[in-house]
Design an enzyme around this catalytic site. Structure first.
Site, PDB file in Angstrom:
ATOM      1  N   THR A  32       0.813  -1.224   0.000  1.00 49.02           N
ATOM      2  CA  THR A  32       0.000   0.000   0.000  1.00 49.02           C
ATOM      3  C   THR A  32       0.840   1.266   0.000  1.00 49.02           C
ATOM      4  OG1 THR A  32      -1.799  -1.097   1.166  1.00 49.02           O
ATOM      5  CG2 THR A  32      -1.721   1.290   1.345  1.00 49.02           C
ATOM      6  N   ASP A  50       1.566  -6.616  -4.476  1.00 49.37           N
ATOM      7  CA  ASP A  50       0.703  -6.649  -3.304  1.00 49.37           C
ATOM      8  C   ASP A  50       1.256  -7.811  -2.483  1.00 49.37           C
ATOM      9  OD1 ASP A  50      -1.520  -7.603  -1.594  1.00 49.37           O
ATOM     10  OD2 ASP A  50      -2.644  -6.038  -2.613  1.00 49.37           O
ATOM     11  N   SER A  51       1.483  -7.640  -1.198  1.00 46.97           N
ATOM     12  CA  SER A  51       2.183  -8.694  -0.454  1.00 46.97           C
ATOM     13  C   SER A  51       1.379  -9.982  -0.377  1.00 46.97           C
ATOM     14  CB  SER A  51       2.585  -8.210   0.934  1.00 46.97           C
ATOM     15  OG  SER A  51       1.480  -8.127   1.788  1.00 46.97           O
ATOM     16  N   SER A  52       0.090  -9.927  -0.707  1.00 42.21           N
ATOM     17  CA  SER A  52      -0.705 -11.163  -0.773  1.00 42.21           C
ATOM     18  C   SER A  52      -0.161 -12.087  -1.857  1.00 42.21           C
ATOM     19  CB  SER A  52      -2.162 -10.844  -1.099  1.00 42.21           C
ATOM     20  OG  SER A  52      -2.606  -9.792  -0.304  1.00 42.21           O
ATOM     21  N   THR A  82       1.318  -4.803   3.992  1.00 41.93           N
ATOM     22  CA  THR A  82       1.103  -5.216   5.385  1.00 41.93           C
ATOM     23  C   THR A  82       0.527  -6.634   5.510  1.00 41.93           C
ATOM     24  OG1 THR A  82      -1.102  -4.213   5.456  1.00 41.93           O
ATOM     25  CG2 THR A  82       0.741  -2.838   6.167  1.00 41.93           C
ATOM     26  N   ASP A  83      -0.133  -7.119   4.440  1.00 45.97           N
ATOM     27  CA  ASP A  83      -0.859  -8.391   4.593  1.00 45.97           C
ATOM     28  C   ASP A  83       0.044  -9.552   4.986  1.00 45.97           C
ATOM     29  OD1 ASP A  83      -3.241  -7.164   4.092  1.00 45.97           O
ATOM     30  OD2 ASP A  83      -3.357  -7.756   1.989  1.00 45.97           O
TER      31      ASP A  83
HETATM   32  N1  ASP Z   1      -2.814  -5.703   0.273  1.00 48.72           N
HETATM   33  C1  ASP Z   1      -1.770  -4.800   0.704  1.00 48.72           C
HETATM   34  C2  ASP Z   1      -0.474  -5.558   0.715  1.00 48.72           C
HETATM   35  O1  ASP Z   1      -0.279  -6.353   1.590  1.00 48.72           O
HETATM   36  C3  ASP Z   1      -2.096  -4.257   2.061  1.00 48.72           C
HETATM   37  C4  ASP Z   1      -1.116  -3.242   2.603  1.00 48.72           C
HETATM   38  O2  ASP Z   1      -0.010  -3.074   2.130  1.00 48.72           O
HETATM   39  O3  ASP Z   1      -1.476  -2.580   3.601  1.00 48.72           O
HETATM   40  O4  ASP Z   1       0.351  -5.393  -0.143  1.00 48.72           O
END
Ligand code: ASP
Length: 370
Positions: A18, A84-86, A116-117
């Site tokens: 993000t 996206d870390s997912s 953050t994920d």
């Molecule tokens: N979906 C995002 C990620 O993990 C969420 C984030 O960065 O806050 O890349």
């Protein structure tokens, strides 16, 4: 960089998340290539333009920080693709660890910009993979993109640069929302507030308030005279099995089946399962007998596993290991790291119980990892 000898040098590895996202045509947040560096160069709180550091080398100079004698010069290394870390996998942990190893002697510290994920997974994995780490590796990100007025990305990045450049913290840690956390104790606890991370089973390593306060007694000792080595091989045939009421035996069977080599069992409370379902116990015993390493971690946000109830003690009898107070995320990445070692299954089990990087309060002090 000769004019900048007085500066502490930090490598910022930008993997995505993000912090650097913008809305796409459908209005959903998505990664954008080559935008972060352009933004940083025009943002006075993140770069002193008058110093004229070479833009072609992707270098940026952090403005002076009150209370810190050191100045920070940082280099942005943007990954392609940004993720996206997912979408991140074990191969991405390996890429980050190997880049840190390659650039290790050139920088005083490292910041990993990350979504953050799965940030807690990456921080945990890096903590195990970077053996004999003697410099700070700070993983951070944000809940609101750095391009927005109310972003938390700016302060998270500034705090991370200060820790990576100016502090002697030889560990993989997480900086988020004015907290410094041990990487392998970190969990994402909120997807809506800026206080996204906590380490419920371990005290904060530090806080960023009017002053930066580091809890020095908690920081792991710097390894003396040993060279950084990167455990680049991982065994990703690991699974997490969450116990639920009436859960299907088929689900358990498939979670324990070949080619799975290690399983994090997320049990109830202090480590309990439905012990009145003999079939579940038989499936677990058969898997352990086949050589699958099963680590018992609690589903609770905090607290640790202990054989207090018969419904938990039954797991000791079948050879399931206690994960003590490890997070399920740390246990998962530790399995991926330890299972790849060329040692006996017994030795791997001892390593899983042993405190490798501050990730676990050892339940059994007689663990023998030699
Ligand atoms: N979906 C995002 C990620 O993990 C969420 C984030 O960065 O806050 O890349």
């Amino acid at each position: 960089m000769s004019d900048y000898k007085v500066f502490k040098k930090v490598l910022v590895i930008y993997t995505g998340g993000t912090i650097g996202m913008k809305p796409n045509d459908q209005g959903a947040l998505d990664t954008v290539e080559n935008a972060l560096g352009v933004f940083l160069r025009t943002e006075p709180s993140l770069h002193v333009a008058s110093l004229q550091v070479p833009a072609e080398e992707n270098l940026f100079a952090l403005p002076p920080v009150k209370g810190e004698s050191g100045r920070v010069l940082y280099k942005l290394m943007e990954y392609d693709p940004l993720l996206d870390s997912s979408n991140m996998a074990g191969s991405d942990w390996k890429r980050i660890a190997e880049d840190i190893e390659r650039m290790y002697d050139l920088f005083d510290g490292f910041v990993v910009l990350h979504g953050t994920d799965t940030l807690a997974y990456t921080a945990s994995a890096l903590s195990f993979m970077l053996d004999n780490l003697a410099k700070p590796v700070v993983v951070t990100g944000s809940q609101i993109p750095i391009y927005e007025t109310r972003t938390d990305g700016r302060i998270n990045l500034v705090s991370s640069l200060i820790i990576a450049g100016c502090y002697n913290i030889p560990e993989v840690c997480v900086v988020f929302a004015n907290k410094l956390l041990r990487g392998n104790r970190t969990v994402k606890v909120n997807c809506n507030t800026l206080e996204a991370f906590d380490s419920p089973n371990a005290p904060l390593l530090g806080t960023f308030n009017n002053v930066i306060n580091i809890n020095s007694s908690l920081i792991r000792p710097r390894p003396s005279g040993k060279l950084l080595t990167v455990g680049g091989v991982l065994e990703m045939n690991v699974a997490t099995l969450k116990i639920t009421p009436d859960m299907s035996l088929d689900l358990i069977e498939s979670a324990l089946a070949e080619p799975i080599k290690g399983v994090v069992l997320e049990s109830y409370g202090s480590g309990n399962i439905p012990s009145n379902r003999k079939e579940i116990i038989d499936l677990l015993r058969n898997a352990v007998d086949r050589g699958v390493i099963i680590v018992n971690c609690t589903q609770c946000l905090s607290g640790s596993v202990a054989s207090i109830y018969d419904a938990g003690a039954v797991l000791d009898d079948v050879g399931v290991l206690s994960g003590s107070d490890m997070t399920s995320v740390a246990a998962y990445t530790k399995l991926a790291y330890v299972l790849a070692f060329d040692v006996s299954n017994h030795h791997k089990k001892e390593l899983m119980k042993y405190n490798l990087r501050g990730e676990i309060t050892m339940a059994d002090m007689n663990v023998n990892v030699l």
